[in-house]
Design a protein around this motif. Structure first.
Motif, mmCIF file in Angstrom:
data_model
loop_
_atom_site.group_PDB
_atom_site.id
_atom_site.type_symbol
_atom_site.label_atom_id
_atom_site.label_comp_id
_atom_site.label_asym_id
_atom_site.label_seq_id
_atom_site.Cartn_x
_atom_site.Cartn_y
_atom_site.Cartn_z
ATOM 1 N N ILE A 13 37.674 27.855 49.460
ATOM 2 C CA ILE A 13 37.945 28.193 48.282
ATOM 3 C C ILE A 13 39.350 28.853 48.134
ATOM 4 O O ILE A 13 39.833 29.259 49.047
ATOM 5 C CB ILE A 13 36.897 29.173 47.736
ATOM 6 C CG1 ILE A 13 35.519 28.730 47.978
ATOM 7 C CG2 ILE A 13 37.237 29.809 46.646
ATOM 8 C CD1 ILE A 13 34.301 29.884 47.801
ATOM 9 N N GLY A 14 40.039 28.313 47.014
ATOM 10 C CA GLY A 14 41.567 28.746 46.834
ATOM 11 C C GLY A 14 41.322 29.935 45.642
ATOM 12 O O GLY A 14 40.647 29.578 44.669
ATOM 13 N N PHE A 15 42.217 31.006 45.870
ATOM 14 C CA PHE A 15 42.557 31.908 44.375
ATOM 15 C C PHE A 15 43.822 32.275 44.399
ATOM 16 O O PHE A 15 44.331 32.478 45.399
ATOM 17 C CB PHE A 15 41.476 33.048 44.581
ATOM 18 C CG PHE A 15 41.840 34.117 45.727
ATOM 19 C CD1 PHE A 15 41.508 33.902 46.810
ATOM 20 C CD2 PHE A 15 42.762 34.958 45.347
ATOM 21 C CE1 PHE A 15 41.806 34.897 47.804
ATOM 22 C CE2 PHE A 15 42.854 35.979 46.467
ATOM 23 C CZ PHE A 15 42.705 35.840 47.461
ATOM 24 N N ALA A 16 44.266 31.943 43.156
ATOM 25 C CA ALA A 16 45.627 32.569 42.691
ATOM 26 C C ALA A 16 45.298 33.298 41.327
ATOM 27 O O ALA A 16 44.605 34.268 41.660
ATOM 28 C CB ALA A 16 46.589 31.429 42.491
ATOM 29 N N LEU A 36 36.606 36.244 44.565
ATOM 30 C CA LEU A 36 35.303 36.733 44.904
ATOM 31 C C LEU A 36 34.243 36.156 44.219
ATOM 32 O O LEU A 36 33.151 36.265 44.914
ATOM 33 C CB LEU A 36 35.574 38.411 45.086
ATOM 34 C CG LEU A 36 36.291 39.163 45.949
ATOM 35 C CD1 LEU A 36 36.110 40.897 45.833
ATOM 36 C CD2 LEU A 36 35.529 38.714 47.473
ATOM 37 N N GLU A 37 34.486 36.086 42.843
ATOM 38 C CA GLU A 37 33.193 35.704 42.052
ATOM 39 C C GLU A 37 33.119 34.142 42.438
ATOM 40 O O GLU A 37 31.710 33.618 42.527
ATOM 41 C CB GLU A 37 33.929 35.773 40.616
ATOM 42 C CG GLU A 37 33.899 37.071 39.982
ATOM 43 C CD GLU A 37 32.754 37.789 39.774
ATOM 44 O OE1 GLU A 37 31.574 37.149 40.040
ATOM 45 O OE2 GLU A 37 32.627 39.071 39.794
ATOM 46 N N GLU A 38 34.063 33.326 42.801
ATOM 47 C CA GLU A 38 33.831 32.014 43.354
ATOM 48 C C GLU A 38 33.148 31.864 44.533
ATOM 49 O O GLU A 38 32.239 31.056 44.801
ATOM 50 C CB GLU A 38 35.178 31.381 43.269
ATOM 51 C CG GLU A 38 35.212 29.832 43.815
ATOM 52 C CD GLU A 38 34.760 28.918 42.708
ATOM 53 O OE1 GLU A 38 34.912 29.422 41.350
ATOM 54 O OE2 GLU A 38 34.163 27.932 42.708
ATOM 55 N N LYS A 71 35.176 45.358 39.320
ATOM 56 C CA LYS A 71 33.597 44.809 39.211
ATOM 57 C C LYS A 71 33.316 43.872 40.202
ATOM 58 O O LYS A 71 32.355 43.903 40.508
ATOM 59 C CB LYS A 71 33.621 44.229 37.565
ATOM 60 C CG LYS A 71 32.360 43.738 37.138
ATOM 61 C CD LYS A 71 32.332 42.800 35.866
ATOM 62 C CE LYS A 71 31.200 42.437 35.365
ATOM 63 N NZ LYS A 71 31.286 41.811 34.021
ATOM 64 N N ALA A 72 34.200 42.898 40.567
ATOM 65 C CA ALA A 72 33.741 42.103 41.697
ATOM 66 C C ALA A 72 33.671 42.630 43.099
ATOM 67 O O ALA A 72 32.775 42.282 43.903
ATOM 68 C CB ALA A 72 34.907 40.913 41.804
ATOM 69 N N ILE A 73 34.504 43.668 43.249
ATOM 70 C CA ILE A 73 34.111 44.441 44.445
ATOM 71 C C ILE A 73 32.848 45.156 44.551
ATOM 72 O O ILE A 73 32.025 45.208 45.604
ATOM 73 C CB ILE A 73 35.140 45.434 44.737
ATOM 74 C CG1 ILE A 73 36.655 44.642 45.046
ATOM 75 C CG2 ILE A 73 34.918 46.606 46.116
ATOM 76 C CD1 ILE A 73 37.695 45.935 45.376
ATOM 77 N N ASN A 74 32.539 45.746 43.395
ATOM 78 C CA ASN A 74 31.062 46.181 43.357
ATOM 79 C C ASN A 74 30.136 45.356 43.802
ATOM 80 O O ASN A 74 28.943 45.612 44.248
ATOM 81 C CB ASN A 74 30.914 47.061 42.064
ATOM 82 C CG ASN A 74 31.675 48.526 42.030
ATOM 83 O OD1 ASN A 74 32.185 48.926 43.265
ATOM 84 N ND2 ASN A 74 32.400 48.763 40.679
ATOM 85 N N ARG A 75 30.067 44.031 42.838
ATOM 86 C CA ARG A 75 29.185 43.019 43.063
ATOM 87 C C ARG A 75 28.891 42.818 44.444
ATOM 88 O O ARG A 75 27.839 42.423 45.013
ATOM 89 C CB ARG A 75 29.353 41.965 42.110
ATOM 90 C CG ARG A 75 28.298 40.830 42.075
ATOM 91 C CD ARG A 75 28.847 39.653 41.308
ATOM 92 N NE ARG A 75 28.026 38.636 41.586
ATOM 93 C CZ ARG A 75 28.069 37.116 41.362
ATOM 94 N NH1 ARG A 75 29.327 36.945 40.956
ATOM 95 N NH2 ARG A 75 27.281 36.288 41.632
#
Length: 347
Positions: free
Chosen positions: A50-53, A85-87, A125-129
């Protein structure tokens, strides 16, 4: 057969352009090649990338080692850890088979998160999830590529935060050997003991060191400046990367910051926009802070850093009339007197 899902969550932001992304590309290929010769890995390991930018996408969906072919790693603008993180969490929900009364599900997934920069968005939000719903069901190993990351923030996601000292190409080779050995050891142990867990191999402390998360780590300032340009000959896009350096100032005891050019790199424009944040460029850098002007990586014109009154960066061959590929304006180009602001990307 219970699978061992391995996710590589890769920071593909512009600061990775050049040697880092090339070494990661080569490193992933080496990992796959080695795992294809390991009977335990062939039995259990499945891999996804998975890539993120500024945006995030699954580059390669979860698949077994034997059919896995290393993909081309893209580059994008921005560093949205939250979207990465969501992906990742959505992929885990979609891919990993859960244990039920009727059958045993997959082994606990292992995630290797590689990043070299500070998030450009709000990741709260993503860290908490992640911490509420996924941390206990996964093994997350975070690798800071160099020291230009927010170690305090990364430490909120996992107890396993490691610093990779990416000094040269040999250090990358040693690093990916260590990742490969860790995957092999883990897959062998779960096959032989039928127990969950991750077994990180012993690493060379000069190359990979564990971060002490009980300490407060200072935030780095901008270590890189990245500019996006367009070739005036063929309209193809490229990136210019500058790295921070310091020199003695005229005031005794003080140093002056500047950015020295590392290189100019061609990029795949389609994938670049797929992974780039939507926000318009609003960041600036003074031309007086930039040292070096490489040739165009696309057509070979002598100077890749020239700017039009529209703000677009493009290449020219020298003093004289030229046409801006961004706005179509034709004008005379020459050496500017004094500093001026140049559009920079999110990095």
């Amino acid at each position: 057969m219970r699978r061992l899902p391995i996710y590589f969550l890769l920071d593909v932001s512009e600061s990775m352009i050049g040697e880092p992304i090339e070494q990661v590309q080569e490193g992933i290929a080496t990992i796959i090649k080695e795992l294809k010769t390991d009977p335990y890995a062939l039995e259990t390991v499945w891999i996804s990338i998975i890539g993120f930018a500024g945006k995030s996408k699954t580059i390669t969906p979860l698949q077994d080692v034997i059919t896995f072919y290393p993909p081309k790693i893209p580059i994008g603008s921005g560093t949205s850890l939250s979207k990465g993180l969501e992906e990742l969490m959505n992929a885990i929900d979609r891919d990993v088979v859960k244990t039920t009364y009727e059958r045993k599900g997959d082994w606990k997934p292992i995630v290797f998160l590689f990043t070299d920069g500070i998030p450009t968005d709000d990741s709260e939000k993503a860290i908490n999830r992640w911490n509420n719903d996924y941390r206990g069901k996964s093994n997350l190993v975070i690798i800071s590529i160099g020291d230009n990351t927010n170690l305090n923030l990364l430490g909120r996601l996992s107890d396993q935060v490691l610093l990779f000292n990416n000094t040269d190409s040999n250090s990358y080779k040693e690093f990916f050997k260590w990742v490969t050995a860790s995957i092999k050891t883990t897959s062998e142990n779960i096959n032989n003991t039928n127990k969950e867990g991750i077994d990180l191999s012993k690493s060379n402390p000069d190359i990979v060191e564990k971060i002490d998360l009980s300490k407060n780590h200072s935030l780095p300032d901008n270590n890189f400046v990245v500019l996006s340009g367009k070739c005036s000959t063929n309209d193809k896009m490229y990136l210019l990367k500058f790295k921070k350096a310091l020199q003695e100032s005229n005031v005794p005891g003080f140093q002056t910051r500047f950015y020295k050019v590392e290189g100019a790199y061609r990029i795949d424009e389609n994938s670049y926009w797929e992974y780039s944040a939507d926000s318009a460029i609003s960041n600036k850098i003074s031309s007086e802070e930039l040292y070096g002007n490489p040739s165009c990586p696309s057509c070979g014109n002598n100077f890749a850093l020239a700017t039009c009154i529209c703000g677009g960066i493009h290449c020219i061959n020298g003093d004289g009339n030229a046409k801006c590929p961004w706005c179509g304006n034709t004008g005379f180009y020459g050496m500017a007197e004094g500093g001026f602001d140049i559009n920079r990307t999110l990095g």
